[in-house]
Write a protein that holds these residues in place. Structure first.
Motif, PDB file in Angstrom:
ATOM      1  N   TRP A 198      33.902  36.242  39.988  1.00  0.00           N
ATOM      2  CA  TRP A 198      33.465  35.965  41.368  1.00  0.00           C
ATOM      3  C   TRP A 198      32.645  34.686  41.463  1.00  0.00           C
ATOM      4  O   TRP A 198      32.571  34.078  42.536  1.00  0.00           O
TER       5      TRP A 198
ATOM      6  N   LEU B   1      36.074  47.033  42.530  1.00  0.00           N
ATOM      7  CA  LEU B   1      37.099  47.599  43.418  1.00  0.00           C
ATOM      8  C   LEU B   1      37.321  49.102  43.259  1.00  0.00           C
ATOM      9  O   LEU B   1      38.453  49.573  43.422  1.00  0.00           O
TER      10      LEU B   1
ATOM     11  N   LEU C 229      23.561  45.655  38.000  1.00  0.00           N
ATOM     12  CA  LEU C 229      24.060  44.283  38.200  1.00  0.00           C
ATOM     13  C   LEU C 229      23.738  43.736  39.590  1.00  0.00           C
ATOM     14  O   LEU C 229      23.859  42.539  39.842  1.00  0.00           O
TER      15      LEU C 229
ATOM     16  N   ASP D 133      38.830  44.123  35.919  1.00  0.00           N
ATOM     17  CA  ASP D 133      40.165  44.656  35.643  1.00  0.00           C
ATOM     18  C   ASP D 133      41.167  43.878  36.495  1.00  0.00           C
ATOM     19  O   ASP D 133      41.338  44.125  37.692  1.00  0.00           O
TER      20      ASP D 133
ATOM     21  N   ASP E 199      37.721  41.903  40.467  1.00  0.00           N
ATOM     22  CA  ASP E 199      37.345  42.958  39.522  1.00  0.00           C
ATOM     23  C   ASP E 199      37.589  42.436  38.108  1.00  0.00           C
ATOM     24  O   ASP E 199      38.470  41.599  37.897  1.00  0.00           O
TER      25      ASP E 199
ATOM     26  N   GLN F  19      23.497  39.590  40.524  1.00  0.00           N
ATOM     27  CA  GLN F  19      24.686  39.081  41.230  1.00  0.00           C
ATOM     28  C   GLN F  19      24.314  38.623  42.644  1.00  0.00           C
ATOM     29  O   GLN F  19      24.698  37.534  43.083  1.00  0.00           O
TER      30      GLN F  19
ATOM     31  N   PRO G 185      28.184  48.165  39.443  1.00  0.00           N
ATOM     32  CA  PRO G 185      27.138  49.048  38.913  1.00  0.00           C
ATOM     33  C   PRO G 185      25.732  48.582  39.302  1.00  0.00           C
ATOM     34  O   PRO G 185      25.462  47.378  39.420  1.00  0.00           O
ATOM     35  N   HIS G 186      24.846  49.564  39.477  1.00  0.00           N
ATOM     36  CA  HIS G 186      23.523  49.307  40.063  1.00  0.00           C
ATOM     37  C   HIS G 186      22.709  48.230  39.337  1.00  0.00           C
ATOM     38  O   HIS G 186      22.050  47.414  39.979  1.00  0.00           O
TER      39      HIS G 186
ATOM     40  N   VAL H 155      33.561  42.374  45.499  1.00  0.00           N
ATOM     41  CA  VAL H 155      33.472  42.391  44.036  1.00  0.00           C
ATOM     42  C   VAL H 155      33.261  43.827  43.568  1.00  0.00           C
ATOM     43  O   VAL H 155      32.287  44.472  43.967  1.00  0.00           O
TER      44      VAL H 155
ATOM     45  N   TRP I 202      27.540  53.328  32.466  1.00  0.00           N
ATOM     46  CA  TRP I 202      26.370  52.885  33.251  1.00  0.00           C
ATOM     47  C   TRP I 202      25.885  54.003  34.157  1.00  0.00           C
ATOM     48  O   TRP I 202      24.707  54.112  34.479  1.00  0.00           O
TER      49      TRP I 202
ATOM     50  N   HIS J 216      20.828  57.569  50.573  1.00  0.00           N
ATOM     51  CA  HIS J 216      21.420  57.561  51.922  1.00  0.00           C
ATOM     52  C   HIS J 216      20.663  58.524  52.845  1.00  0.00           C
ATOM     53  O   HIS J 216      20.397  58.217  54.002  1.00  0.00           O
TER      54      HIS J 216
HETATM   55  N1  LIG Z   1      28.426  54.749  49.798  1.00  0.00           N
HETATM   56  C1  LIG Z   1      28.884  55.664  48.968  1.00  0.00           C
HETATM   57  O1  LIG Z   1      28.971  56.822  49.313  1.00  0.00           O
HETATM   58  C2  LIG Z   1      29.262  55.246  47.585  1.00  0.00           C
HETATM   59  C3  LIG Z   1      30.158  56.007  46.845  1.00  0.00           C
HETATM   60  C4  LIG Z   1      30.487  55.576  45.570  1.00  0.00           C
HETATM   61  C5  LIG Z   1      29.911  54.428  45.040  1.00  0.00           C
HETATM   62  N2  LIG Z   1      29.033  53.716  45.781  1.00  0.00           N
HETATM   63  C6  LIG Z   1      28.362  52.522  45.249  1.00  0.00           C
HETATM   64  O2  LIG Z   1      29.339  51.531  44.920  1.00  0.00           O
HETATM   65  C7  LIG Z   1      28.914  50.791  43.770  1.00  0.00           C
HETATM   66  C8  LIG Z   1      29.963  50.894  42.704  1.00  0.00           C
HETATM   67  O3  LIG Z   1      30.127  52.242  42.351  1.00  0.00           O
HETATM   68  P1  LIG Z   1      31.522  52.766  41.767  1.00  0.00           P
HETATM   69  O4  LIG Z   1      31.402  54.240  41.735  1.00  0.00           O
HETATM   70  O5  LIG Z   1      32.654  52.129  42.480  1.00  0.00           O
HETATM   71  O6  LIG Z   1      31.407  52.168  40.275  1.00  0.00           O
HETATM   72  P2  LIG Z   1      32.556  52.076  39.164  1.00  0.00           P
HETATM   73  O7  LIG Z   1      31.894  51.881  37.861  1.00  0.00           O
HETATM   74  O8  LIG Z   1      33.511  53.220  39.338  1.00  0.00           O
HETATM   75  O9  LIG Z   1      33.361  50.765  39.586  1.00  0.00           O
HETATM   76  C9  LIG Z   1      32.763  49.510  39.506  1.00  0.00           C
HETATM   77  C10 LIG Z   1      33.864  48.460  39.499  1.00  0.00           C
HETATM   78  O10 LIG Z   1      33.226  47.189  39.417  1.00  0.00           O
HETATM   79  C11 LIG Z   1      33.910  46.396  38.449  1.00  0.00           C
HETATM   80  N3  LIG Z   1      32.959  45.423  37.922  1.00  0.00           N
HETATM   81  C12 LIG Z   1      31.860  45.656  37.162  1.00  0.00           C
HETATM   82  N4  LIG Z   1      31.224  44.508  36.894  1.00  0.00           N
HETATM   83  C13 LIG Z   1      31.935  43.534  37.514  1.00  0.00           C
HETATM   84  C14 LIG Z   1      31.777  42.133  37.599  1.00  0.00           C
HETATM   85  N5  LIG Z   1      30.782  41.492  37.002  1.00  0.00           N
HETATM   86  N6  LIG Z   1      32.699  41.434  38.294  1.00  0.00           N
HETATM   87  C15 LIG Z   1      33.738  42.068  38.902  1.00  0.00           C
HETATM   88  N7  LIG Z   1      33.923  43.392  38.847  1.00  0.00           N
HETATM   89  C16 LIG Z   1      33.033  44.108  38.157  1.00  0.00           C
HETATM   90  C17 LIG Z   1      34.418  47.393  37.411  1.00  0.00           C
HETATM   91  O11 LIG Z   1      35.512  46.866  36.679  1.00  0.00           O
HETATM   92  C18 LIG Z   1      34.814  48.571  38.299  1.00  0.00           C
HETATM   93  O12 LIG Z   1      36.147  48.470  38.742  1.00  0.00           O
HETATM   94  C19 LIG Z   1      27.562  51.402  43.376  1.00  0.00           C
HETATM   95  O13 LIG Z   1      26.551  50.661  43.961  1.00  0.00           O
HETATM   96  C20 LIG Z   1      27.610  52.799  43.952  1.00  0.00           C
HETATM   97  O14 LIG Z   1      26.354  53.365  44.212  1.00  0.00           O
HETATM   98  C21 LIG Z   1      28.725  54.092  47.041  1.00  0.00           C
END
Ligand SMILES: NC(=O)c1ccc[n+]([C@@H]2O[C@H](COP(=O)([O-])OP(=O)(O)OC[C@H]3O[C@@H](n4cnc5c(N)ncnc54)[C@H](O)[C@@H]3O)[C@@H](O)[C@H]2O)c1
Length: 332
Positions: A55, A11, A73, A36, A34, A77, A70-71, A9, A161, A179
């Motif tokens: 989902w 993408l 959520l 989207d 997603d 979830q 996003p954090h 969930v 967010w 991390h």
């Molecule tokens: N491990 C790493 O190095 C690393 C790197 C980047 C992001 N992250 C983590 O990944 C997570 C997401 O970050 P991101 O940068 O991809 O965020 P983002 O905002 O770029 O993307 C989030 C995606 O989730 C979708 N979304 C939001 N709410 C939703 C829902 N209820 N149902 C379905 N889809 C939903 C959005 O449409 C979007 O496509 C965070 O926890 C972030 O900390 C980890």
């Protein structure tokens, strides 16, 4: 054994999870999700799975779900999925508050499902090797360590967010530094005292700190220091970690695929680990996260506790929350 039916969930970061699940032997990637729809449909076509924007409607068709959302959520979830009896992998952080983390841990215990934080760094081969070499004691006792996570993020809109403290859960230290604080705790054990200072200079689009200098004194006496930043235009960090022991310097490279041990009379031991495969394997989405994904799937298949389960993840979050409370001593 039947493949574990999985869904991802969210993408953006979730793209990597989806690729890793689709390649994992134990899993079947059943859904990508997603809000989207176009994004979900495109990835579903590429990976040969189903897609949806909701989902909550697919719980009967999956065994495990990965939340890359996003954090703010994460907690609600994950709780809903756990209550539906699903194993849950969550991108960091587990949740934005201690209360929510404890709620997730309790729910996972009660529903007998696996709860794992996607601490990708922990499972990288060179990082595993670093711990093994350090624990072996062949290079003596650790004394102090520095970690560096320096980068530059493009400014995000103030209403996103990611820009807001309440939804991100803090600043760079909580969101990304977690991390690397986790790795320091994993390597050196129980923390005794912590302190941290942050600044918004260079990242004024971000409500929380965009740069943080944070220190841990461990019960063993070892000192660990982390510098993390989203506002560093030019970075020349000496490595991801420098760990000084009584006999040597252990250096983990910036890309975290190479470990070197440097002694007074030169390099003693070098190991290059590139995804356990050819160099050009590296850019494939899912390459780096496949280790954590396989750990999650193994825990489900073998009914074992994931190394970065809820309790373990909470330690690093608590350490950071204590750092946020430390204020330093005014001069004069
Ligand atoms: N491990 C790493 O190095 C690393 C790197 C980047 C992001 N992250 C983590 O990944 C997570 C997401 O970050 P991101 O940068 O991809 O965020 P983002 O905002 O770029 O993307 C989030 C995606 O989730 C979708 N979304 C939001 N709410 C939703 C829902 N209820 N149902 C379905 N889809 C939903 C959005 O449409 C979007 O496509 C965070 O926890 C972030 O900390 C980890």
């Amino acid at each position: 054994m039947k493949p574990i039916r999985t869904a991802v969930v969210g993408l953006n970061m979730g793209l990597y999870h989806a690729h890793a699940f689709s390649k994992a032997e134990r899993a079947e990637l059943t859904y990508v999700v997603d809000l989207d729809e176009e994004k979900a449909a495109k990835l579903a076509e590429e990976l040969g799975c189903k897609y949806t924007t909701d989902w909550t409607k697919i719980m009967d068709e999956i065994d495990a779900v990965s939340f890359c959302t996003p954090h703010h959520l994460h907690a609600s979830q994950a709780l809903q999925a756990i209550q539906a009896g699903k194993h849950v992998l969550i991108e960091k952080p587990l949740a934005n508050s201690e209360e929510e983390c404890l709620q997730l841990i309790k729910a996972a215990d009660e529903h007998h499902v696996k709860l794992m934080l996607a601490y990708v760094v922990r499972y990288l081969p060179a990082v595993r090797k670093l711990k093994e070499v350090l624990d072996s004691g062949v290079y003596g006792q650790p004394i102090h360590a520095q970690g560096y996570q320096l980068g530059l993020l493009p400014p995000m809109p103030p209403q996103s967010w990611f820009s807001r403290k309440e939804t991100l859960g803090g600043g760079v230290l909580f969101s990304h530094g977690c991390h690397y604080i986790d790795i320091l705790l994993w390597l050196f054990g129980e923390p005794d005292r912590v302190q941290s200072m942050g600044t918004r200079l260079g990242t004024d689009w971000l409500e929380g700190e965009g740069t943080a200098h944070s220190t841990i004194q461990f019960k063993s006496g070892v000192l660990g220091h982390l510098v993390c930043s989203w506002g560093t235009k030019v970075s020349q960090s000496p490595g991801k970690y420098h760990i000084h022991t009584t006999d040597a310097l252990l250096e983990l490279s910036n890309d975290m695929w190479k470990l070197e041990v440097i002694k007074k009379d030169g390099k003693d031991w070098v190991r290059e680990l590139l995804y356990g495969g050819p160099k050009d394997d590296k850019p494939i989405p899912g390459g780096g996260v496949r280790y954590e994904i396989n750990h999650f799937l193994d825990a489900i298949a073998n009914d074992t506790t994931p190394e970065t389960d809820g309790r373990d993840a909470l330690l690093s979050h608590r350490t950071i929350w204590a750092m946020y409370k430390s204020e330093g001593v005014p001069v004069g």
